[in-house]
Design an enzyme around this catalytic site. Structure first.
Site, short mmCIF file in Angstrom:
data_model
loop_
_atom_site.label_atom_id
_atom_site.label_comp_id
_atom_site.label_asym_id
_atom_site.label_seq_id
_atom_site.Cartn_x
_atom_site.Cartn_y
_atom_site.Cartn_z
N LYS A 14 0.86 -1.18 0.00
CA LYS A 14 0.00 0.00 0.00
C LYS A 14 0.90 1.23 0.00
O LYS A 14 1.92 1.25 0.71
CB LYS A 14 -0.90 -0.02 1.25
N SER A 24 -9.80 2.23 2.96
CA SER A 24 -8.87 2.94 2.11
C SER A 24 -7.87 2.05 1.38
O SER A 24 -7.26 2.50 0.41
CB SER A 24 -8.08 3.94 2.95
N SER A 74 -10.18 -0.15 7.09
CA SER A 74 -9.53 0.02 5.78
C SER A 74 -8.87 -1.22 5.18
O SER A 74 -8.51 -1.20 4.01
CB SER A 74 -8.50 1.15 5.85
#
Lengths: 95, 478, 484
Positions: free
Chosen positions: C76, C151, C175
């Site tokens: 990420k 997210s 997330s």
């Protein structure tokens, strides 16, 4: 809970955000809606409940006093917007 | 109307650790800009603070030394504000639960009176960097080497009533942090800095007047001047029917005045909250007790010991223990002089301090070591030289001409203690000044000094003064 | 190769069926061909990947390395990666090349994984749909007009589309779990403090936790094994031994007590999702688990509590983006205030600015007690609910998201509506507990996730319970159309 234009301007200044004039009503509305959501906390009886700052109920670990870092200025400053003579440059600060 | 000033000080004392409070970067002074600012100090995305344990020990030492409460649980908070030399947009400090609370120190006033000054709290925090306002094409340069240097902010009660008291308190804390070896006390380098909160009120009034905060007063002299200026200014304003504005004012040493800080027109809202990157600092009673056991001898105790052990006056002991460096120097002189404690005190407080002051040097920068001075004093004690000749030796040593023995030898300053030789000189003096001898014997005893002077002149000061006195007296009486 | 799990790839690499370099090239080729559909990657690190792959091959050949040596993964873009752009979904960090590696990245590199690239995400991890990214929204591989959740939407999408066998993610309010649920993969949010936060760009420090995203619980166990552990650079990282997560995967769950909080099945939960969850629970009964209804009475307060605490911490954490030392600086600032205000106005997107402003307000003079302190008290009540529940049950089960993936743009107009996407995940972050989302079925073509929550540091139990489910189901093995 409804935030005024002045409230939004004051918060934006504290947070150093140059909110555009035309965006203020939208911010005022959105922020007021969020505050409405949060408002329900006020009804909770939390007298005597110790505030919880952290999931872990443990204490701060202490580091030994040793110098472990070396000079990496040029590497760190390679991502800086503006530098000169090893200094970060910003618009003139007046005290 | 009679006015009374009310003064409180906030002293920022840099703790002399090797590394920073939350990172492993060096705290050494004077490095090239930004060469001692690591990722944590720069507040790069993703970095996290880890607390330096030595900082906690040092704060605990201070707390124990001022009879304060050392918190078994203290919390680091974030103080949020934007400033270019504050890398993260917040300063990690202690707010609601500081590590040290409710301490006190004694200050000495004139005529030997003392006064207790309360220390409200002392908390740990990180220092900011430096903004350099020299011209970089009209821009400001930021050096973050100092960012993250540990500070102990020592906040007094508003217990002081004059600039003199404020200075006495500041000196007391200055001495104490050096005694404790937690701060080098170097004010030129900014290791020990002071802000003052000043207000005035009519004598007899109990509530406090509106205060102003004076910044940038970083010498004892400036503290006294700035506070005195501010007291006068406030009284003038009030007597002129005006009101004091609560504000931060900067002391301008060049013009000896204070003026409001322009950038602080808005009321600050620091939005303090507990730093979620750090956990509560928990100290057990055993740790605090251990620090207490290891405390060095503090100024009061040392002063009492100097009186007791060296037979000094309370005043002299006070002067010699005012700073730990001074006290350590003095004790080294005593040892080197084979125990001439009183002579050592006189020399350290007199000629040495005078010479240092003249050149603006701190005792730690003395060109003469304690050992050198001690050996010279030993020569006074064993009658090799007189006190008067010693002044010449001292000057030569100060000028770097070598140790006392070498100077005494090479300049032929050794005291004449040979009774025969002294008698010989005295006989000559008396023979050459027959009329004065007659006047003396007729009762003009003042002339005794004249004869001593003549003897010293001939011997170039080297005759032992006690012997000269004895022999002269005998000869003049016969 | 792309349908193989990490565990299978590991075995194949060790058996010499193919090399890490071949495997890496295979995924790089898939990425170049298919990633445009999802926009899951923001940076592909081809050269670095090939170097790491050949180093891994050398290790494997020498009989060295561990179980995930040579396995390609994605990070990420919230994790700092030295010498590689680390943009966190923001224009603010568009030009930021991290000068250091996050601890998590270091640990996974040391374990021999090969970084394929960095994945798209909501700006500074603030969002539940991946629509706040400066680099464009991520599309759900199961429905390219739907969101992947957020997210960690990029990581979820690339794993679901088999453009990476596994990925790292972070979870502040759901997330990892919510995008895992919406894309039909497995997402594990460990106990707060289990995985170091050093080098993981902060959103809300007391809630953020890095974790693993992969197709199966076994793969998540392999990744967590490498990521977990004490880090002296993170004061909130916990110095507790890391168990062998794979060792207990197959343990029997006969007699396991599963609690179903009645508050997670009330109004707001779509009936389609409820049906899928019911069927999943039925599978657990088959496996011998005992299902007990429980109550988490303060559940309804989780969202409001979170929207005080997370913005408050974020408002402070994001103050460092000031245009001085790194990141975006506006053109021609007239003075320092102008530089701050315009750099931040231009560098941050609307959701980030909203949260900064809410947090600033909640912490400001006169409001601190009413908002922040109050929220911290309620936070404890929420945590206490879980502690009471775990006195009765071993794990808690329920939905991850009240609905399957919604359409792009469907919830962007009203931030508060969007906030309720995380209604079942947020309480876990407030309490600091570990939780996992596993594929539990579909509503039409849209995946549905089952959430399992365990006591502190009991990730091994979560992985075990998830793995047993995956032994008797194949939801986790489904691959979206167009990515087979």
């Amino acid at each position: 809970m409804s935030l005024s234009r002045e409230d939004v301007e004051k918060i934006a200044h504290l947070a150093r955000l140059a909110i555009r004039e035309e965006d203020i009503p939208k911010y005022a509305q959105d922020l007021s809606n969020i505050l409405d959501l949060v408002e329900q906390l006020k009804a909770v009886d939390s007298d005597g409940v110790e505030p919880m700052a952290h999931p872990l109920e443990s204490s701060q670990r202490l580091r030994s006093d040793e110098v472990t870092e070396t000079d990496e200025r040029s590497r760190f400053q390679s991502v800086a917007p503006k530098t000169e003579a090893g200094l970060y440059l910003v618009p003139k600060v007046i005290e | 109307m009679e006015w009374e000033a009310v003064i409180g000080l906030e002293i920022h004392s840099q703790l002399k650790t090797k590394s920073k409070i939350f990172s492993g970067a060096s705290t050494a002074y004077g490095a090239e800009p930004n060469t001692q600012a690591c990722v944590v100090d720069l507040g790069l995305p993703g970095v996290l603070p880890v607390l330096n344990g030595e900082v906690v020990r040092m704060a605990t030492k201070f707390g124990v030394a001022i009879g304060a409460t050392v918190a078994q649980r203290s919390i680091f908070a974030r103080k949020n504000y934007f400033y270019p030399d504050l890398p993260k947009g917040y300063q990690i400090s202690q707010y609601a639960l500081p590590i040290v609370t409710h301490g006190h120190v004694e200050i000495e006033l004139e005529e030997g009176a003392t006064k207790t000054i309360g220390v409200t709290r002392a908390h740990l925090e990180e220092d900011a960097g430096k903004s350099l306002h020299e011209d970089f094409h009209g821009m400001t340069g930021i050096d973050l080497n100092r960012a993250g240097t540990p500070l102990l902010e020592i906040v007094s009660e508003p217990d002081m009533r004059s600039a003199k008291e404020a200075v006495a308190y500041m000196k007391k804390i200055h001495s104490l942090v050096q005694y404790l070896e937690i701060c080098d006390g170097n004010m030129q380098e900014g290791s020990f800095r002071c802000d003052a909160n000043v207000s005035v009120r009519p004598i007899g009034q109990s509530e406090l007047g509106t205060r102003t905060e004076l910044k940038n007063i970083n010498s004892f002299r400036f503290v006294e001047r700035a506070i005195n200026y501010e007291i006068e200014r406030q009284i003038d304003v009030l007597e002129g029917g005006g009101q004091i504005v609560q504000e931060t004012r900067l002391y301008d040493a060049d013009n000896n005045e204070t003026r409001p800080l322009r950038s602080k027109e808005e009321a600050m809202d620091y939005r303090y909250f507990p730093d979620p990157d750090l956990l509560p600092v928990e100290l057990d009673a055993a740790f605090i007790e251990d620090v207490r056991q290891q405390l060095p001898e503090l100024p009061e105790a040392k002063k009492a010991r100097f009186v007791e052990q060296y037979g000094l006056s309370v005043y002299d002991a006070g002067v010699l223990t005012a700073s730990r460096d001074m006290a350590d120097y003095y004790e080294a002189v005593v040892v080197a002089s084979s125990g001439e404690a009183k002579l050592a005190a006189n020399w350290v407080m007199g000629d040495l301090t005078g010479a240092l002051n003249k050149e603006g040097l701190d005792i730690t920068a003395s060109p003469m070591t304690a050992e050198q001075l001690g050996l010279m004093i030993e020569r006074i004690g064993d009658n090799t030289i007189s006190g008067k000749i010693a002044k010449k030796v001292f000057e030569a040593m100060w000028a770097g001409e070598g140790d006392a023995d070498l100077i005494i030898e090479s300049k032929g300053l050794k005291q004449v203690t040979d009774t025969g030789a002294i008698e010989h000189v005295i006989d000559d003096v008396l023979a050459n000044n027959a009329s004065q001898v007659e006047q003396y014997r007729a009762g003009k005893e003042k002339l005794f000094g004249f004869f001593v002077g003549q003897v010293m002149k001939i011997t170039q000061g080297k005759a032992n003064p006690a012997q000269v006195n004895d022999i002269l007296k005998k000869k003049l009486q016969s | 190769m792309h349908t193989k799990t990490i565990a299978q790839l590991s075995a194949a690499l060790r058996a010499g069926e193919f090399s890490s370099e071949e495997l890496t090239r295979f995924f790089l080729e898939r990425i170049s061909r298919l990633d445009d559909k999802t926009n899951g990657y923001v940076t592909v690190t081809t050269e670095r990947a090939l170097e790491a792959a050949s180093a891994a091959d050398a290790k494997i050949a020498a009989g060295e390395g561990g179980p995930i040596t040579g396995v390609p993964i994605a990070h990420k873009d919230i994790f700092c990666t030295e010498g590689v752009p680390t943009r966190c979904g923001s224009k603010m960090l568009d030009n930021f090349i991290a000068p250091y590696d996050a601890t998590c990245v270091t640990k996974l590199s040391e374990a021999g994984t090969v970084m394929l690239g960095k994945t798209n995400m909501d700006e500074f991890a603030m969002g539940s749909s991946n629509e706040t990214s400066f680099y464009g929204p991520v599309r759900n591989p199961w429905d390219l007009n739907a969101v992947p959740g957020g997210s960690s939407g990029g990581s979820a999408a690339v794993v679901a589309a088999r453009l990476a066998p596994g990925a790292t993610g972070t979870d502040t309010g759901g997330s990892i779990r919510q995008p895992a649920a919406l894309t039909g993969i497995t997402g594990l949010k460990p106990t707060y403090g289990r995985v170091s936060r050093y080098g993981m760009i902060a959103f809300a420090s007391s809630l953020d936790q890095g974790g693993a995203m992969a197709s199966t619980a076994e793969d998540a166990a392999l990744l967590l094994q490498a990521m977990a552990g004490f880090d002296p650079k993170d004061s909130t990282s916990v110095d507790e031994s890391v168990p062998d997560y794979r060792a207990t995967l197959n343990d029997s769950i006969e007699g396991l007590k599963i609690g179903l909080p009645k508050e997670y099945f009330g109004e707001g939960l779509s009936s389609d999702v409820a049906n899928v969850i019911d069927e999943a629970i039925a599978e657990y009964r088959q496996l011998g688990a005992e299902v007990i209804e429980i109550s988490l009475p303060n559940s309804g307060l989780a969202v409001p509590t979170y929207y005080v605490i997370a913005p408050a911490e974020c408002s402070s954490n994001l103050s460092r983006y000031d245009g001085v030392r790194f990141g975006y600086r506006c053109e021609d600032p007239v003075d320092i205030e102008d530089m701050y205000k315009r750099s931040r106005e231009e560098g941050f997107g609307p959701e980030v600015k909203r949260r900064i402003m809410i947090g600033t307000y909640a912490l400001s003079a006169g409001y601190y007690d009413a908002y922040y302190l109050k929220a911290q008290q309620v936070r404890r009540l929420i945590k206490n609910d879980f502690m009471d529940a775990f006195a009765k049950v071993d794990v808690i089960a329920g939905p991850v998201s009240p609905t399957p993936a919604f359409k792009l743009g469907e919830k962007t107009a009203d931030p508060v509506t969007m906030y309720f996407s995380d209604i079942y995940t947020i309480a876990v972050n407030l309490a600091g507990l570990p939780a996992i989302s596993i594929p539990a079925g579909f509503v039409g073509d849209a995946p549905v996730g089952l959430q399992l929550i365990s006591p502190f540091f009991d990730e091994a139990r979560l992985l075990n319970v998830a793995h047993r489910f995956q032994q008797i189901t194949d939801w986790h093995a489904r691959v979206p159309k167009g990515f087979e």
